[in-house]
Motif scaffolding. Sequence first.
Motif, PDB file in Angstrom:
ATOM      1  N   SER A  15       0.839  -1.198   0.000  1.00  0.00           N
ATOM      2  CA  SER A  15       0.000   0.000   0.000  1.00  0.00           C
ATOM      3  C   SER A  15       0.872   1.245   0.000  1.00  0.00           C
ATOM      4  CB  SER A  15      -0.898   0.008   1.238  1.00  0.00           C
ATOM      5  OG  SER A  15      -0.120   0.215   2.411  1.00  0.00           O
ATOM      6  N   ALA A  16       0.260   2.380  -0.285  1.00  0.00           N
ATOM      7  CA  ALA A  16       0.995   3.647  -0.259  1.00  0.00           C
ATOM      8  C   ALA A  16       1.539   3.926   1.139  1.00  0.00           C
ATOM      9  CB  ALA A  16       0.093   4.787  -0.722  1.00  0.00           C
ATOM     10  N   SER A  17       0.770   3.588   2.162  1.00  0.00           N
ATOM     11  CA  SER A  17       1.228   3.801   3.534  1.00  0.00           C
ATOM     12  C   SER A  17       2.445   2.942   3.852  1.00  0.00           C
ATOM     13  CB  SER A  17       0.098   3.486   4.523  1.00  0.00           C
ATOM     14  OG  SER A  17      -0.972   4.395   4.378  1.00  0.00           O
ATOM     15  N   GLN A  18       2.448   1.711   3.372  1.00  0.00           N
ATOM     16  CA  GLN A  18       3.587   0.827   3.609  1.00  0.00           C
ATOM     17  C   GLN A  18       4.837   1.331   2.887  1.00  0.00           C
ATOM     18  OE1 GLN A  18       1.602  -2.756   2.235  1.00  0.00           O
ATOM     19  NE2 GLN A  18       1.598  -3.610   4.315  1.00  0.00           N
ATOM     20  N   ILE A  19       4.649   1.821   1.662  1.00  0.00           N
ATOM     21  CA  ILE A  19       5.782   2.373   0.916  1.00  0.00           C
ATOM     22  C   ILE A  19       6.320   3.610   1.621  1.00  0.00           C
ATOM     23  CG2 ILE A  19       6.515   3.421  -1.252  1.00  0.00           C
ATOM     24  CD1 ILE A  19       6.148   0.438  -1.464  1.00  0.00           C
ATOM     25  N   ALA A  20       5.424   4.452   2.129  1.00  0.00           N
ATOM     26  CA  ALA A  20       5.860   5.643   2.864  1.00  0.00           C
ATOM     27  C   ALA A  20       6.664   5.247   4.104  1.00  0.00           C
ATOM     28  CB  ALA A  20       4.656   6.498   3.246  1.00  0.00           C
ATOM     29  N   ASP A  21       6.237   4.187   4.789  1.00  0.00           N
ATOM     30  CA  ASP A  21       6.987   3.681   5.945  1.00  0.00           C
ATOM     31  C   ASP A  21       8.384   3.230   5.524  1.00  0.00           C
ATOM     32  OD1 ASP A  21       4.917   4.112   7.744  1.00  0.00           O
ATOM     33  OD2 ASP A  21       4.171   2.046   7.637  1.00  0.00           O
ATOM     34  N   ALA A  22       8.459   2.542   4.365  1.00  0.00           N
ATOM     35  CA  ALA A  22       9.750   2.052   3.879  1.00  0.00           C
ATOM     36  C   ALA A  22      10.678   3.205   3.524  1.00  0.00           C
ATOM     37  CB  ALA A  22       9.537   1.148   2.659  1.00  0.00           C
ATOM     38  N   GLY A  31      19.760   9.828   9.242  1.00  0.00           N
ATOM     39  CA  GLY A  31      19.323  10.817  10.215  1.00  0.00           C
ATOM     40  C   GLY A  31      18.336  11.834   9.686  1.00  0.00           C
ATOM     41  N   ALA A  32      17.671  11.504   8.594  1.00  0.00           N
ATOM     42  CA  ALA A  32      16.700  12.429   7.998  1.00  0.00           C
ATOM     43  C   ALA A  32      15.370  12.366   8.744  1.00  0.00           C
ATOM     44  CB  ALA A  32      16.486  12.098   6.527  1.00  0.00           C
ATOM     45  N   ARG A  33      14.648  13.466   8.715  1.00  0.00           N
ATOM     46  CA  ARG A  33      13.285  13.522   9.237  1.00  0.00           C
ATOM     47  C   ARG A  33      12.330  13.364   8.063  1.00  0.00           C
ATOM     48  NH1 ARG A  33      12.854  19.089  12.052  1.00  0.00           N
ATOM     49  NH2 ARG A  33      14.260  19.634  10.350  1.00  0.00           N
ATOM     50  N   THR A  34      11.425  12.435   8.177  1.00  0.00           N
ATOM     51  CA  THR A  34      10.530  12.132   7.051  1.00  0.00           C
ATOM     52  C   THR A  34       9.086  12.401   7.421  1.00  0.00           C
ATOM     53  OG1 THR A  34      12.032  10.398   6.271  1.00  0.00           O
ATOM     54  CG2 THR A  34       9.800  10.387   5.385  1.00  0.00           C
ATOM     55  N   ARG A  35       8.437  13.177   6.608  1.00  0.00           N
ATOM     56  CA  ARG A  35       6.996  13.427   6.734  1.00  0.00           C
ATOM     57  C   ARG A  35       6.291  12.510   5.735  1.00  0.00           C
ATOM     58  NH1 ARG A  35       2.298  14.668   9.201  1.00  0.00           N
ATOM     59  NH2 ARG A  35       0.950  16.053   7.987  1.00  0.00           N
ATOM     60  N   GLN A  36       5.363  11.692   6.211  1.00  0.00           N
ATOM     61  CA  GLN A  36       4.714  10.705   5.352  1.00  0.00           C
ATOM     62  C   GLN A  36       3.332  11.189   4.916  1.00  0.00           C
ATOM     63  OE1 GLN A  36       5.025   6.586   6.802  1.00  0.00           O
ATOM     64  NE2 GLN A  36       6.522   7.304   8.304  1.00  0.00           N
ATOM     65  N   VAL A  37       3.142  11.274   3.605  1.00  0.00           N
ATOM     66  CA  VAL A  37       1.855  11.664   3.041  1.00  0.00           C
ATOM     67  C   VAL A  37       1.506  10.676   1.928  1.00  0.00           C
ATOM     68  CG1 VAL A  37       0.501  13.514   1.984  1.00  0.00           C
ATOM     69  CG2 VAL A  37       2.364  14.086   3.550  1.00  0.00           C
ATOM     70  N   PRO A  38       1.004   9.480   2.277  1.00  0.00           N
ATOM     71  CA  PRO A  38       0.627   8.509   1.243  1.00  0.00           C
ATOM     72  C   PRO A  38      -0.486   9.066   0.375  1.00  0.00           C
ATOM     73  CG  PRO A  38      -0.173   7.821   3.406  1.00  0.00           C
ATOM     74  CD  PRO A  38       0.735   8.980   3.633  1.00  0.00           C
ATOM     75  N   LEU A  39      -0.405   8.812  -0.930  1.00  0.00           N
ATOM     76  CA  LEU A  39      -1.325   9.418  -1.877  1.00  0.00           C
ATOM     77  C   LEU A  39      -2.050   8.365  -2.703  1.00  0.00           C
ATOM     78  CD1 LEU A  39       0.982  12.316  -3.140  1.00  0.00           C
ATOM     79  CD2 LEU A  39      -0.907  12.506  -1.511  1.00  0.00           C
ATOM     80  N   THR A 251       8.619   9.936  -4.300  1.00  0.00           N
ATOM     81  CA  THR A 251       7.332   9.378  -4.691  1.00  0.00           C
ATOM     82  C   THR A 251       7.568   8.071  -5.432  1.00  0.00           C
ATOM     83  OG1 THR A 251       5.222   9.860  -5.784  1.00  0.00           O
ATOM     84  CG2 THR A 251       7.219  10.628  -6.902  1.00  0.00           C
ATOM     85  N   GLY A 252       6.509   7.432  -5.871  1.00  0.00           N
ATOM     86  CA  GLY A 252       6.680   6.188  -6.611  1.00  0.00           C
ATOM     87  C   GLY A 252       5.391   5.411  -6.753  1.00  0.00           C
ATOM     88  N   GLU A 253       5.460   4.370  -7.560  1.00  0.00           N
ATOM     89  CA  GLU A 253       4.364   3.416  -7.739  1.00  0.00           C
ATOM     90  C   GLU A 253       4.954   2.153  -8.340  1.00  0.00           C
ATOM     91  OE1 GLU A 253       1.417   4.422 -10.651  1.00  0.00           O
ATOM     92  OE2 GLU A 253       2.826   5.584 -11.848  1.00  0.00           O
ATOM     93  N   GLY A 254       4.128   1.131  -8.479  1.00  0.00           N
ATOM     94  CA  GLY A 254       4.630  -0.148  -8.950  1.00  0.00           C
ATOM     95  C   GLY A 254       5.231  -0.100 -10.340  1.00  0.00           C
TER      96      GLY A 254
END
Length: 329
Positions: A15-22, A31-39, A251-254
């Motif tokens: 899912s988009a949420s899982q990819i954002a987690d990855a 050490g980056a800060r990541t803001r997750q916005v699955p689309l 960003t990305g997709e399959g």
Amino acid sequence: MRILAAPDKFRGTASASQIADAIAAAGRTVGARTRQVPLSDGGEGFLDAFGGANRTTIVTGPLGDPVEAGWRLRGRTAVIEMALASGIDLVDGPDGNDPIAAATTGTGELISAALDAGARRIFVGHGGSATTDGGLGAVRAVFPPARIKGIDLVAAVDVWTPFLDAADAFGAQKGASASQLELLRRRLGRLAQVYEEEYGVDVTVLAGAGAAGGLAGGLAALGATIESGFELIATEVDLAAEMETADLVITGEGFVDAASFQGKVVGGVTELAEELGVPVLVVAGEVFDGVGDRVHAISISERFGRERALDDTLACVTEVIADHLTAGG
């Protein structure tokens, strides 16, 4: 470094949420800060892009069996993903489907449930449907039609297929044979006449009315507007503001190909990032059509082989992005 993870799903694997987690996991390696916005572009994952379900309603599935469909209500805004009520996965794919009988009744029942709960704005994500009923099941389930008066009903789509082309464009993917496709074509033609006679709406001239087997056209007959799912979500989550605080957008997709830049998430994110002057990285299962010449794109299939990319997608995404970040991007 501040990273904005704004991916679509990798259909069939994550899912988009899982990819954002990855992506976030990769960011932590440097050490980056990541803001997750699955689309989502209006298809599968539409509900997750708004935060996921917080309500469930038992509705009529595409072939008549009851299904428990999640949806979201926040304030006076309801979010519905039609695939959760009328989707092809609910009938175990095209082999388990009856493309003639499959109906969008359950989607209409979710709209009715949202109205009963006091919603004044209703977003309906299209995509992943089992149906080519022109939205008739949904239209019948929203009774009386006057209930929609004064309601901001939006058909969020990721394709701009005309109403009368819905059978030819997607019928085979839903299990329809050549003879069934002909029947579906004729039925859509007749239904377009009915919608114009009963609701005064010519769905044949509306771009995107064929989305989800014509569901968008049926909802338009009731008074819905047909809009780009990506643009709707980008507005609702204020994607531009999220990007303005990022040093890198991922960003990305399959599958990323030329079509990914025609109303899909990857194209929309890339275009917006370029407008704001923020670097963008695309990660995909596979990359086609010379996309790598247009945007910095990484294929996990090319890096790890197709078998591992499919079986261990999330680990591949994390590893390839971590390597990219470690190398200085």
